[in-house]
Design a protein around this motif. Structure first.
Motif, PDB file in Angstrom:
ATOM      1  N   LYS A  50      -5.673  11.196 -24.466  1.00 38.45           N
ATOM      2  CA  LYS A  50      -6.010  10.650 -25.143  1.00 38.45           C
ATOM      3  C   LYS A  50      -7.314   9.993 -24.414  1.00 38.45           C
ATOM      4  CE  LYS A  50      -2.198   9.729 -22.065  1.00 38.45           C
ATOM      5  NZ  LYS A  50      -2.824   8.559 -21.009  1.00 38.45           N
ATOM      6  N   ASP A  51      -7.343  10.619 -23.162  1.00 38.75           N
ATOM      7  CA  ASP A  51      -8.381   9.729 -22.008  1.00 38.75           C
ATOM      8  C   ASP A  51      -9.533  10.461 -22.482  1.00 38.75           C
ATOM      9  OD1 ASP A  51      -6.376   7.711 -21.175  1.00 38.75           O
ATOM     10  OD2 ASP A  51      -5.649   9.444 -19.376  1.00 38.75           O
ATOM     11  N   HIS A  52      -9.593  11.686 -22.839  1.00 37.38           N
ATOM     12  CA  HIS A  52     -10.681  12.725 -23.893  1.00 37.38           C
ATOM     13  C   HIS A  52     -11.747  11.866 -24.017  1.00 37.38           C
ATOM     14  CE1 HIS A  52     -13.652  15.726 -23.633  1.00 37.38           C
ATOM     15  NE2 HIS A  52     -13.103  16.413 -23.054  1.00 37.38           N
ATOM     16  N   PRO A  53     -13.023  11.221 -24.056  1.00 38.72           N
ATOM     17  CA  PRO A  53     -13.739  10.842 -25.275  1.00 38.72           C
ATOM     18  C   PRO A  53     -14.229  11.441 -26.001  1.00 38.72           C
ATOM     19  CG  PRO A  53     -14.963  10.894 -23.730  1.00 38.72           C
ATOM     20  CD  PRO A  53     -13.536  10.764 -22.980  1.00 38.72           C
ATOM     21  N   CYS A  54     -14.239  12.671 -26.367  1.00 39.87           N
ATOM     22  CA  CYS A  54     -14.872  13.985 -27.156  1.00 39.87           C
ATOM     23  C   CYS A  54     -13.604  14.046 -28.405  1.00 39.87           C
ATOM     24  CB  CYS A  54     -15.564  15.012 -26.668  1.00 39.87           C
ATOM     25  SG  CYS A  54     -16.979  14.296 -25.723  1.00 39.87           S
ATOM     26  N   ALA A  64     -16.007   7.552 -20.260  1.00 38.81           N
ATOM     27  CA  ALA A  64     -17.069   8.342 -20.406  1.00 38.81           C
ATOM     28  C   ALA A  64     -16.815   9.732 -20.215  1.00 38.81           C
ATOM     29  CB  ALA A  64     -17.829   7.612 -19.198  1.00 38.81           C
ATOM     30  N   ARG A  65     -18.302   9.958 -20.780  1.00 36.68           N
ATOM     31  CA  ARG A  65     -17.661  11.572 -20.235  1.00 36.68           C
ATOM     32  C   ARG A  65     -19.199  12.014 -18.787  1.00 36.68           C
ATOM     33  NH1 ARG A  65     -22.262   9.832 -21.993  1.00 36.68           N
ATOM     34  NH2 ARG A  65     -23.611  10.389 -24.187  1.00 36.68           N
ATOM     35  N   GLN A 118     -15.269   4.557 -15.959  1.00 38.27           N
ATOM     36  CA  GLN A 118     -14.717   4.683 -16.776  1.00 38.27           C
ATOM     37  C   GLN A 118     -14.573   6.345 -17.053  1.00 38.27           C
ATOM     38  OE1 GLN A 118     -17.718   2.767 -16.184  1.00 38.27           O
ATOM     39  NE2 GLN A 118     -17.947   1.765 -18.429  1.00 38.27           N
ATOM     40  N   PHE A 119     -15.188   6.709 -15.777  1.00 38.57           N
ATOM     41  CA  PHE A 119     -15.200   8.777 -16.163  1.00 38.57           C
ATOM     42  C   PHE A 119     -14.039   9.184 -16.036  1.00 38.57           C
ATOM     43  CE2 PHE A 119     -16.029  11.742 -12.556  1.00 38.57           C
ATOM     44  CZ  PHE A 119     -16.201  12.768 -13.540  1.00 38.57           C
ATOM     45  N   SER A 120     -13.766   9.627 -16.833  1.00 36.45           N
ATOM     46  CA  SER A 120     -12.514  10.870 -17.093  1.00 36.45           C
ATOM     47  C   SER A 120     -12.440  12.125 -17.230  1.00 36.45           C
ATOM     48  CB  SER A 120     -11.865   9.983 -17.785  1.00 36.45           C
ATOM     49  OG  SER A 120     -12.431  10.796 -19.587  1.00 36.45           O
ATOM     50  N   VAL A 121     -14.118  12.323 -17.169  1.00 31.60           N
ATOM     51  CA  VAL A 121     -13.992  14.060 -18.014  1.00 31.60           C
ATOM     52  C   VAL A 121     -15.619  14.247 -17.654  1.00 31.60           C
ATOM     53  CG1 VAL A 121     -14.894  15.563 -20.059  1.00 31.60           C
ATOM     54  CG2 VAL A 121     -12.725  13.830 -20.329  1.00 31.60           C
ATOM     55  N   LEU A 122     -15.386  15.966 -16.744  1.00 31.75           N
ATOM     56  CA  LEU A 122     -16.480  16.381 -16.467  1.00 31.75           C
ATOM     57  C   LEU A 122     -16.398  17.561 -16.895  1.00 31.75           C
ATOM     58  CD1 LEU A 122     -18.622  16.877 -14.064  1.00 31.75           C
ATOM     59  CD2 LEU A 122     -17.946  18.038 -12.715  1.00 31.75           C
ATOM     60  N   GLY A 123     -17.946  17.375 -17.649  1.00 27.49           N
ATOM     61  CA  GLY A 123     -18.315  19.146 -19.055  1.00 27.49           C
ATOM     62  C   GLY A 123     -19.333  19.040 -17.895  1.00 27.49           C
ATOM     63  N   ILE A 124     -19.572  20.795 -18.568  1.00 30.91           N
ATOM     64  CA  ILE A 124     -20.341  21.892 -17.784  1.00 30.91           C
ATOM     65  C   ILE A 124     -20.945  22.007 -19.468  1.00 30.91           C
ATOM     66  CG2 ILE A 124     -21.743  23.710 -17.040  1.00 30.91           C
ATOM     67  CD1 ILE A 124     -19.734  23.429 -14.610  1.00 30.91           C
ATOM     68  N   GLY A 314     -22.144   8.396 -18.747  1.00 34.03           N
ATOM     69  CA  GLY A 314     -21.726   6.914 -19.219  1.00 34.03           C
ATOM     70  C   GLY A 314     -20.912   7.492 -20.389  1.00 34.03           C
ATOM     71  N   LEU A 315     -20.531   6.291 -21.219  1.00 34.32           N
ATOM     72  CA  LEU A 315     -19.703   6.067 -23.028  1.00 34.32           C
ATOM     73  C   LEU A 315     -20.964   6.652 -24.059  1.00 34.32           C
ATOM     74  CD1 LEU A 315     -18.887   2.656 -23.130  1.00 34.32           C
ATOM     75  CD2 LEU A 315     -17.748   3.896 -22.863  1.00 34.32           C
ATOM     76  N   LEU A 316     -19.810   7.071 -24.878  1.00 33.32           N
ATOM     77  CA  LEU A 316     -21.033   8.663 -25.674  1.00 33.32           C
ATOM     78  C   LEU A 316     -21.734   8.075 -26.135  1.00 33.32           C
ATOM     79  CD1 LEU A 316     -18.184  10.710 -28.337  1.00 33.32           C
ATOM     80  CD2 LEU A 316     -19.006  10.922 -25.301  1.00 33.32           C
ATOM     81  N   GLY A 317     -22.105   6.144 -26.146  1.00 36.11           N
ATOM     82  CA  GLY A 317     -23.047   5.505 -26.955  1.00 36.11           C
ATOM     83  C   GLY A 317     -24.255   5.053 -26.056  1.00 36.11           C
ATOM     84  N   GLU A 318     -23.235   5.271 -24.640  1.00 36.16           N
ATOM     85  CA  GLU A 318     -25.247   4.726 -24.071  1.00 36.16           C
ATOM     86  C   GLU A 318     -25.198   6.632 -23.397  1.00 36.16           C
ATOM     87  OE1 GLU A 318     -23.579   2.371 -21.033  1.00 36.16           O
ATOM     88  OE2 GLU A 318     -22.139   3.406 -20.097  1.00 36.16           O
TER      89      GLU A 318
END
Length: 490
Positions: A50-54, A64-65, A118-124, A314-318
């Motif tokens: 629910k909080d994962h933008p991808c 945001a990711r 908005q930061f909720s997800v850290l990805g590598i 940031g957000l997926l659109g930015e």
């Protein structure tokens, strides 16, 4: 009544204003229904996505990711990849402005967490492969989990080294993994992968594709067995695997993949990739949508992917990555959770209202007599609202609307009309081409000149629904286009 507060205010750090709004009351997340998940999703799965933008199209309006470029080494070569190229304005997997050590990544992540609510997800996601360059990936995640325990951790991989890492992935509570799977037929794989590096040697041809395929399938099965959500990315390459992706979808869905993301090939000679230099074209937006529509019978598809850089923020659109280069990050940083915590409280209220608007839109549309559904593009800065000037939009989110409801079908990137830099007329021609098949554009504001030019091209541009919820604005425009009055519901 609680004071009205926009997500634009939240995003710029108005902590005291946010708290004041909460203290004055307003709808709670439970009464507005924001804690409810989709009817076809188990509560424990909804809690993960629910909080994962991808992994959630709905979440990408609010959260945001961040990708940290700590894993430069890679064990396969793809004909669509060239990690040597970098442009600050280029959004493409594998591209970074600077590679980081795990310690540098920790500083950068904390700086982002303190500045981007908005930061909720850290990805590598590279710029190489997170599972092959595993020591750096593991150390980075361990450092971040210690400082910011509530952030979601996820990684992306080509899958070749994945089976060797699944047990550690599970122990580290990394519950989202993306695997890029472009084929399940090794013959087709020979046209995509020149070589792989496995068991201390380089493999080429059919044998390389066979090994990669077997390892990808094994890694997928192992992750699903451990209840780790898997998103499969597939690059659509016209004439090579476009039709084959139907079989890829059938196989990965059968093995338990949670989400399938069909991405268009990015093919530009300037990037120096094999496909770019040999003239392999990418799919048109209409071709991509047609393939996605063929796969929409029960398959969860990701249509909101932005094919992010390996250092995106940031957000997926930015992408705010250039605001957080290492020369701008303090040497000593301490995490302050207050901004993110307050943002989440207010977003819970916003999501509840947004969900109610979706339901009202569906009910209104069900009452309408209409013909074939139409496509409507929206200029938005996020938050689920029509809140961006037409001339400032770098992309448009595209929705399909008809009697059966409103569904998100993808996004179309474009030059900004007001900032194109090479002539407004030429930029507008590009926007018109980008919006092929779209009947209307809804935005916060538009000038007379672009409005008239777009109308001449058969596309209506309207700012009548500025700052409305996206679904409410689309429903209002659609009803007006049909000459129908919307029935008000309690």
């Amino acid at each position: 009544m609680a004071q009205l507060i926009s997500l634009d205010t939240l995003a710029t750090g108005g902590v005291e204003q946010m708290r004041s709004a909460l203290e004055e009351g307003g709808c709670s997340s439970s009464s507005c229904g924001s804690s409810e998940g989709p009817a076809d999703m188990a509560p424990e799965i909804w809690e993960k996505v629910k909080d994962h933008p991808c992994y959630s199209e709905e979440a990408h309006h609010y959260f945001a990711r961040m990708h940290v470029a700590v894993a430069p080494a890679c064990n396969i070569q793809c004909n669509y990849c060239n990690r040597k190229y970098d442009c600050a304005n280029e959004s493409r997997p594998g591209v970074v402005s600077e590679k980081l050590t795990p310690v540098q990544a920790r500083r950068k992540v904390i700086s982002v967490a303190n500045s981007v609510p908005q930061f909720s997800v850290l990805g590598i996601a590279g710029p190489g492969d997170a599972c092959y360059d595993w020591k750096k990936t593991r150390e980075t995640f361990e450092l971040i989990a210690n400082d910011i325990p509530d952030v979601k951790l996820c990684l992306s991989t080509n899958g070749l080294s994945l089976p060797d890492r699944v047990d550690e992935i599970a122990r580290m509570n990394i519950d989202h993994v993306t695997i890029t799977i472009n084929m399940v037929d090794p013959e087709i794989g020979t046209k995509i992968y020149p070589w792989i590096f496995y068991q201390n040697r380089r493999w080429t041809g059919l044998e390389a594709s066979r090994i990669l395929h077997e390892r990808q399938m094994l890694g997928l099965e192992m992750l699903v067995a451990r209840n780790i959500l898997v998103k499969v990315n597939s690059v659509m390459i016209p004439g090579i695997n476009d039709e084959h992706l139907i079989e890829v979808n059938r196989v990965v869905k059968g093995k338990g993949a949670f989400l399938h993301n069909i991405m268009p090939l990015i093919s530009d000679p300037a990037h120096g990739t094999h496909f770019g230099l040999t003239g392999q074209r990418g799919p048109r937006a209409a071709e991509l949508k047609a393939l996605q529509d063929r796969l929409s019978d029960g398959t969860k598809l990701m249509r909101h992917c932005r094919q992010c850089r390996a250092d995106a923020v940031g957000l997926l659109g930015e992408d705010r990555g250039q605001e957080f280069t290492m020369d701008q990050v303090a040497e000593e940083v301490t995490y302050d959770p207050s901004l993110r915590e307050t943002y989440r409280e207010v977003v819970a209220q916003e999501r509840g209202e947004h969900m109610n608007q979706r339901r009202a839109a569906d009910a209104a549309l069900a009452d309408m007599t209409s013909e074939a559904p139409v496509l409507v593009a929206v200029a938005t800065k996020g938050g689920g609202r029509i809140n961006q000037h037409f001339g400032h939009a770098r992309e448009f989110q595209v929705y399909e609307v008809g009697a059966s409801g409103i569904s998100f079908v993808g996004h179309r990137k474009s030059e900004t009309y007001c900032e194109g830099g090479w002539g407004e007329d030429a930029t507008l021609d590009g926007i018109i081409a980008t919006l092929e098949g779209v009947d209307a554009v809804l935005c916060a504001k538009v000038g007379d000149c672009p409005r008239d030019a777009m109308r001449a091209a058969g596309i209506v541009v309207s700012d009548e629904y500025a700052h409305d919820w996206i679904e409410a604005g689309i429903t209002g425009w659609y009803a007006a286009s049909l000459g129908t009055e919307i029935r008000q519901t309690a």
